[in-house]
Design a protein around this motif. Structure first.
Motif, PDB file in Angstrom:
ATOM      1  N   GLY A   1       0.787  -1.229   0.000  1.00  0.00           N
ATOM      2  CA  GLY A   1       0.000   0.000   0.000  1.00  0.00           C
ATOM      3  C   GLY A   1       0.815   1.273   0.000  1.00  0.00           C
ATOM      4  O   GLY A   1       0.249   2.367  -0.126  1.00  0.00           O
ATOM      5  N   GLU A   2       2.144   1.171   0.140  1.00  0.00           N
ATOM      6  CA  GLU A   2       2.990   2.371   0.159  1.00  0.00           C
ATOM      7  C   GLU A   2       3.422   2.756  -1.251  1.00  0.00           C
ATOM      8  O   GLU A   2       3.528   1.902  -2.139  1.00  0.00           O
ATOM      9  CB  GLU A   2       4.215   2.146   1.031  1.00  0.00           C
ATOM     10  N   SER A   3       3.713   4.055  -1.432  1.00  0.00           N
ATOM     11  CA  SER A   3       4.138   4.581  -2.729  1.00  0.00           C
ATOM     12  C   SER A   3       5.470   5.298  -2.594  1.00  0.00           C
ATOM     13  O   SER A   3       5.815   5.822  -1.531  1.00  0.00           O
ATOM     14  CB  SER A   3       3.097   5.561  -3.284  1.00  0.00           C
ATOM     15  N   PHE A   4       6.187   5.314  -3.690  1.00  0.00           N
ATOM     16  CA  PHE A   4       7.403   6.120  -3.787  1.00  0.00           C
ATOM     17  C   PHE A   4       7.295   6.985  -5.026  1.00  0.00           C
ATOM     18  O   PHE A   4       6.978   6.506  -6.126  1.00  0.00           O
ATOM     19  CB  PHE A   4       8.659   5.255  -3.909  1.00  0.00           C
ATOM     20  N   GLU A   5       7.567   8.290  -4.862  1.00  0.00           N
ATOM     21  CA  GLU A   5       7.566   9.214  -5.991  1.00  0.00           C
ATOM     22  C   GLU A   5       8.971   9.736  -6.232  1.00  0.00           C
ATOM     23  O   GLU A   5       9.650  10.184  -5.298  1.00  0.00           O
ATOM     24  CB  GLU A   5       6.616  10.383  -5.732  1.00  0.00           C
ATOM     25  N   THR A   6       9.417   9.684  -7.468  1.00  0.00           N
ATOM     26  CA  THR A   6      10.743  10.185  -7.810  1.00  0.00           C
ATOM     27  C   THR A   6      10.759  11.704  -7.748  1.00  0.00           C
ATOM     28  O   THR A   6       9.721  12.367  -7.692  1.00  0.00           O
ATOM     29  CB  THR A   6      11.157   9.762  -9.225  1.00  0.00           C
ATOM     30  N   ASP A   7      11.958  12.247  -7.770  1.00  0.00           N
ATOM     31  CA  ASP A   7      12.092  13.667  -8.053  1.00  0.00           C
ATOM     32  C   ASP A   7      11.774  13.895  -9.526  1.00  0.00           C
ATOM     33  O   ASP A   7      11.634  12.951 -10.306  1.00  0.00           O
ATOM     34  CB  ASP A   7      13.505  14.119  -7.716  1.00  0.00           C
TER      35      ASP A   7
END
Length: 701
Positions: free
Chosen positions: A230-236
């Motif tokens: 359920g977790e997300s990672f967003e790039t720069d």
């Protein structure tokens, strides 16, 4: 599904996004004013995912687009495309490792966001990855722009702050923008990353025709991130900016405008015209008596701000005024600055604390742990320890800084000392190996510390909107580090410490870095006003960025004071009519000094011992602090070792159809009245002294 094509367009720049029958999303075209800059075969994005004992390498063909939408934001339009993993039978790529990847247990979602700016030929991109599997997913080798650009026999890459041309280039840590030029097309494209500090990586044509914007994956602070279900990672973000004609016009024009107006939080009008800083002159020997007398003289000279650097406090982690050095606290200093209408600046360490400080003793769980299980500390600072910014310590230091800023009315805040990486000691103090902080792995602490660092900066600014925040190169982890992430969270960057004897390397750094970020965001410990070279050569060298100086002002003679009082008043008066701090233009008519930066970021002895360092520059250098109309200063410098008393200097920034009056500011005489066409061809100018400086005031009439 039905194939779809979406046209993202702005200012002659068009990025076509295609979705084929299988739902695979790719960039199908990069066009600028009818010129195609793309060829087939790019991957759009790529990253590795580790789950238990299996690893997969993901690219666009493993996903299908399931939804898209557009939204408006202040400067343009955002396109969002949502992807999910295709069924396993549609995927050719198989996982590595002894265990299969059971796709029936979940999914992996990817979201691509493109920001299209209405006033700039810029399309900005980032991606978000969401783990929908019940097991943790470890991300590595993250690349969020992965395209194949058009080939061409004369194609070249302009890199190292747009000063070198090569057939290919790849860089970790240092470079945040490169250019590709196709001479036969009379066109090019700027490729930029907004990844922070030592996390960034740019690749152009290291593999045939391939352009990648990625995180550092092979040098010390490599990228890693762990996602629970359920977790997300967003790039720069990264962005592309195409252009026609010369690269320098694109750098001086739309690139500079976009970076200065959209990315940077500081504006030239926010920067004091003249600041004196106590570092190097006094270091730890600063006292109330010294400061009050220097503030009095600084006010007499017309200085706008006085900044107390390292040494005013009890110790690292204890930011009370030192009772011996400041027996009456800082209140007399605050009152002196208020009396003289002068801004007060202070220095504070963000991550470093003394090993015996109360915070170190009461919260040992927050300390940064090195690869050997011991405390991390900067080389030479054996009585301190680095506290992990990706832990509960971040909230503690926010409150400490905020208390100091509010109590003393601090206007200039210099935040310092290493956190994610010791810039002086490669291979040591890299990230945090603690097991109970916010980062689940040591490698994930690298980006995690940067993001926490930015949260600290953002919160300090939110609580104290009138305080300028300086994020030093030591805190940032890269010697001379300059990038497009930094300027979005801190107003300024103490890029390095230079004294008067290092003026050619100083100007080289300003010359190069000001092509990437506004020059007024660059802070330097530059030159001592008490040094004989400072009266002209050093004074104007620093003004390539802005007027920040060292020096014990008590040592100035009455003649010195009168000299500085005159020129400080002149610069401030000029800036009131035309803010030259807001301008910085270079071209091949103003070359970078032909000398090295005084210390390579991968470590050479970093010292000013032994007095001045002899110049190795044989050419004139400088920059134009001129407006779009061609008005302002052109600053020219002749180094000590240059035998050229005269040079033909072109003024490519002026309007060819205009007429301009040129004044020799220091000589108090007119150079001449010339047409823009004559200035563009060039005129002979003289600097009789070595070292020497020529300040040309250019006014359109």
């Amino acid at each position: 599904m039905q194939p779809l094509t979406f046209e993202l367009e702005t200012n002659g720049f068009r990025r076509s996004i295609s979705i084929d029958e299988a739902g695979t999303l790719r960039t199908a075209s990069l066009g600028y004013r009818g010129i195609e800059l793309l060829q087939e075969g790019g991957y759009e994005f790529a990253f590795a995912g580790y789950m238990k004992e299996s690893m997969r390498f993901f690219q666009c063909e493993h996903f299908r687009c399931v939804a898209h939408e557009t939204t408006k934001f202040a400067e343009g339009e955002r396109w969002i495309f949502r992807l999910e993993l295709k069924p396993s039978e549609e995927q050719v790529f198989k996982p590595f490792g002894p265990e299969p990847w059971d796709e029936s247990r979940g999914n992996l979602h990817v979201e691509l966001a493109f920001d299209v700016y209405r006033d700039y030929p810029v399309i900005r991109k980032r991606i978000r990855v969401r783990n929908q599997f019940p097991d943790p997913l470890r991300l590595q080798y993250m690349t969020w722009e992965d395209l194949r650009l058009a080939s061409g026999e004369g194609r070249s890459v302009c890199h190292q702050y747009f000063t070198r041309n090569s057939l290919e280039a790849a860089d970790n840590m240092d470079e945040s923008a490169m250019g590709v030029v196709w001479p036969e097309l009379d066109a090019g494209i700027l490729v930029a990353t907004e990844a922070p500090g030592s996390m960034k990586r740019l690749e152009l044509f290291r593999e045939p025709d391939r352009m990648r914007i990625a995180y550092n994956f092979n040098e010390e602070t490599v990228f890693e991130w762990v996602l629970e279900e359920g977790e997300s990672f967003e790039t720069d973000a990264g962005f592309l900016l195409p252009f026609a004609g010369g690269l320098q016009d694109a750098v001086d024009g739309p690139f500079r405008d976009f970076v200065g107006n959209i990315l940077a939080i500081a504006r030239a009008r926010d920067i004091p015209t003249f600041t004196v800083n106590t570092w190097e002159t006094f270091q730890s020997e600063i006292t109330e008596e010294i400061v009050l007398e220097n503030i009095r003289i600084a006010a007499e000279l017309g200085v706008d701000a006085y900044q107390l650097d390292f040494g005013w406090h009890v110790d690292h982690g204890d930011y009370r005024p030192h009772p011996r050095k400041f027996p009456n606290g800082l209140e007399p200093v605050v009152e002196a600055c208020r009396k003289h209408n002068m801004k007060l600046g202070l220095w504070m360490s963000v991550p470093n604390v003394h090993v015996d400080s109360e915070i170190a003793r009461s919260h040992p769980e927050w300390r940064q742990i090195d690869e050997d299980g011991g405390r991390s500390f900067m080389v030479g600072w054996t009585d301190t320890q680095i506290m992990c910014l990706d832990s509960g310590y971040a909230d503690w230091i926010i409150d400490q800084i905020d208390t100091v800023v509010k109590r003393y009315g601090v206007s200039l805040l210099k935040l310092d000392l290493a956190s994610v990486r010791d810039p002086y000691n490669p291979g040591k103090s890299i990230g945090c190996h603690a097991q109970d902080h916010h980062h689940p792995t040591a490698k994930s602490s690298h980006l995690g510390i940067y993001r926490s660092m930015f949260r600290i900066m953002d919160e300090i600014r939110r609580r104290n909107p009138d305080c300028l925040v300086d994020l030093s190169f030591e805190l940032y982890g890269v010697l001379h580090g300059t990038d497009l992430a930094h300027i979005q969270h801190a107003h300024q960057n103490w890029v390095t410490n230079q004294d008067t004897g290092w003026l050619e390397p100083l100007r080289r750094i300003i010359h190069n870095r000001s092509r990437i970020v506004p020059s007024y965001t660059l802070n330097f410990g530059s030159c001592h006003l008490t040094d004989p070279l400072a009266k002209s050569y050093g004074f104007w060298s620093a003004l390539l960025a802005h007027g920040l100086y060292y020096g014990d002002l008590r040592q100035l003679s009455e003649e010195d004071k009168a000299h500085y009082r005159y020129w400080i008043d002149w610069v401030k008066s000029y800036r009131g009519k035309l803010d030259v701090y807001d301008f910085f233009r270079v071209s091949d008519s103003l070359r970078a000094p032909d000398c090295r930066e005084h210390a390579d970021r991968r470590y050479e002895p970093y010292s000013t011992e032994g007095g001045r360092v002899a110049s190795a520059s044989g050419i004139w250098d400088g920059a134009a602090k001129v407006s779009e109309k061609g008005e302002g200063w052109v600053l020219l410098f002749r180094p000590e070792t240059s035998g050229l008393k005269e040079e033909t200097v072109r003024f490519p920034w002026v309007d060819a159809s205009g007429t301009y009056r040129l004044l020799d500011v220091l000589g108090h005489e007119e150079i001449g009245v010339l047409t823009g066409e004559e200035l563009q061809r060039g005129l002979m100018l003289a600097i009789p002294d070595a070292p020497g400086v020529l300040v040309v005031d250019c006014t359109r009439i």
